[in-house]
Design an enzyme around this catalytic site. Structure first.
Site, PDB file in Angstrom:
ATOM      1  CG  ASP A 186      -2.024  -1.020   1.139  1.00 39.43           C
ATOM      2  OD1 ASP A 186      -2.241  -1.566   0.038  1.00 39.43           O
ATOM      3  OD2 ASP A 186      -2.669  -1.291   2.172  1.00 39.43           O
TER       4      ASP A 186
ATOM      5  CG  ASP B 163      -1.696  -3.737   4.754  1.00 35.88           C
ATOM      6  OD1 ASP B 163      -1.896  -3.362   3.588  1.00 35.88           O
ATOM      7  OD2 ASP B 163      -2.191  -4.780   5.224  1.00 35.88           O
TER       8      ASP B 163
ATOM      9  CE  LYS C 165      -4.844  -5.228   5.622  1.00 37.34           C
ATOM     10  NZ  LYS C 165      -5.040  -5.972   4.350  1.00 37.34           N
TER      11      LYS C 165
END
Length: 339
Positions: free
Chosen positions: A246, A259, A261
């Protein structure tokens, strides 16, 4: 029968039967006599019952607990105590070896000792964005999905069946489709924020949930600087797997693989993110062994954003923690390759 014969004998002699029932005579002549119909006094002694040989004191509490209540008043704790008292402590078997303590057969280090870092880079101010190419190499996501533990599979399937029961099959498909779309829009909005504020404003109007996610991560974005990669493909040249990271940027001065989420439920602890730490460790290892990147990473960050705008939970993974999850990732990769 004895009683009847006795009465018949007395009835043959006049006056004897009346004298028997006079109080003074009864008390003097038969002070301890009683008439009974039970034959137990004259029967032979019962056979010895095997239950009489049981240690009554030892089982007294157990019998009392069973016979004193209509419904059992025992708890798991009292059951274990009684079991330990009656049968002794359980055998101490050697506990199963956890996956994290095993040693991978192919111990490739997380940090690449052979990688040379270029001191001069003309494109250092522009984040890398390498497109993911279709190859025969497995992706990080696929490896993790194919090597989930039976417990993870069970809970995932139970959640799926519960959602289908509530929403119906078509409703569940629409729900997962919307979740995927919201995740894509959230990542696109973050990318726009790092590249251009004007593009980020445009993206916010495309989904009602997007402003909530962006509001959720505002306090985290303040600590991020020097973005080096955005939605960029990474490939481990030695272990032959790939993925799409990411973001790679500095978080509070530490270069991290980040990352992003989204979640509808709070995830305040790293363990609540399930296999996400392994995913981040896999991306870090791939970056460090990918010639397209002239830097190495040894830290990770998982940011969980919430639709209602509540502050996101950020889970920082230091070098020691990354090394632990890298070891677990290697084991999962070996399991996948073995299949």
């Amino acid at each position: 029968l004895v009683r009847m014969k006795f009465l018949q004998l007395l009835s043959r002699k006049p006056g004897k039967l009346e004298m028997l029932f006079q109080i003074p005579f009864y008390q003097k002549q038969f002070p301890y006599l009683c008439l009974a119909t039970s034959t137990c006094l004259y029967s032979k002694k019962k056979k010895v019952n095997s239950y009489e040989q049981v240690d009554q004191e030892k089982y007294k509490n157990l019998v009392y607990s069973v016979t004193s209540y209509k419904t059992s008043a025992q708890t798991p704790e009292t059951i274990f105590e009684e079991d330990n008292f009656l049968y002794g402590p359980p055998d101490k078997h050697r506990p199963p070896v956890k996956a994290g303590t095993k040693t991978p057969k192919n111990c490739v280090p997380l940090i690449n000792p052979n990688k040379r870092i270029s001191l001069l880079n003309s494109d250092s101010n522009l984040p890398k964005k390498i497109s993911l190419q279709k190859t025969k190499m497995p992706s990080v996501t696929r490896v993790l999905q194919q090597t989930m533990s039976p417990q993870q599979v069970f809970y995932l399937e139970r959640w799926k069946q519960k959602m289908i029961l509530e929403l119906g099959k078509d409703g569940f498909e629409e729900y997962t489709k919307n979740l995927f779309l919201q995740g894509e829009l959230f990542h696109a909005a973050l990318e726009s924020i790092f590249l251009s504020e004007e593009m980020a404003t445009k993206e916010q109007g495309e989904d009602v949930a997007l402003p909530g996610y962006l509001s959720s991560v505002q306090h985290v974005l303040k600590d991020i600087s020097e973005v080096k990669a955005l939605e960029s493909a990474v490939q481990h040249e030695t272990l032959q797997y790939l993925g799409l990271v990411d973001c790679v940027a500095k978080y509070r001065g530490q270069l991290c693989a980040i990352d992003w989420k989204t979640s509808e439920k709070p995830k305040p602890f790293l363990k609540n993110t399930f296999d996400n730490p392994l995913q981040v460790a896999a991306y870090i290892g791939a970056i460090n062994h990918d010639a397209n990147y002239d830097f190495q990473v040894n830290c990770g960050l998982i940011v969980v954003a919430y639709k209602n705008g509540s502050p996101a939970h950020s889970h920082f993974m230091d070098p020691h923690l990354c090394a632990q999850y890298w070891n677990k990732w290697l084991l999962r990769l070996e399991e996948y390759m073995g299949k």
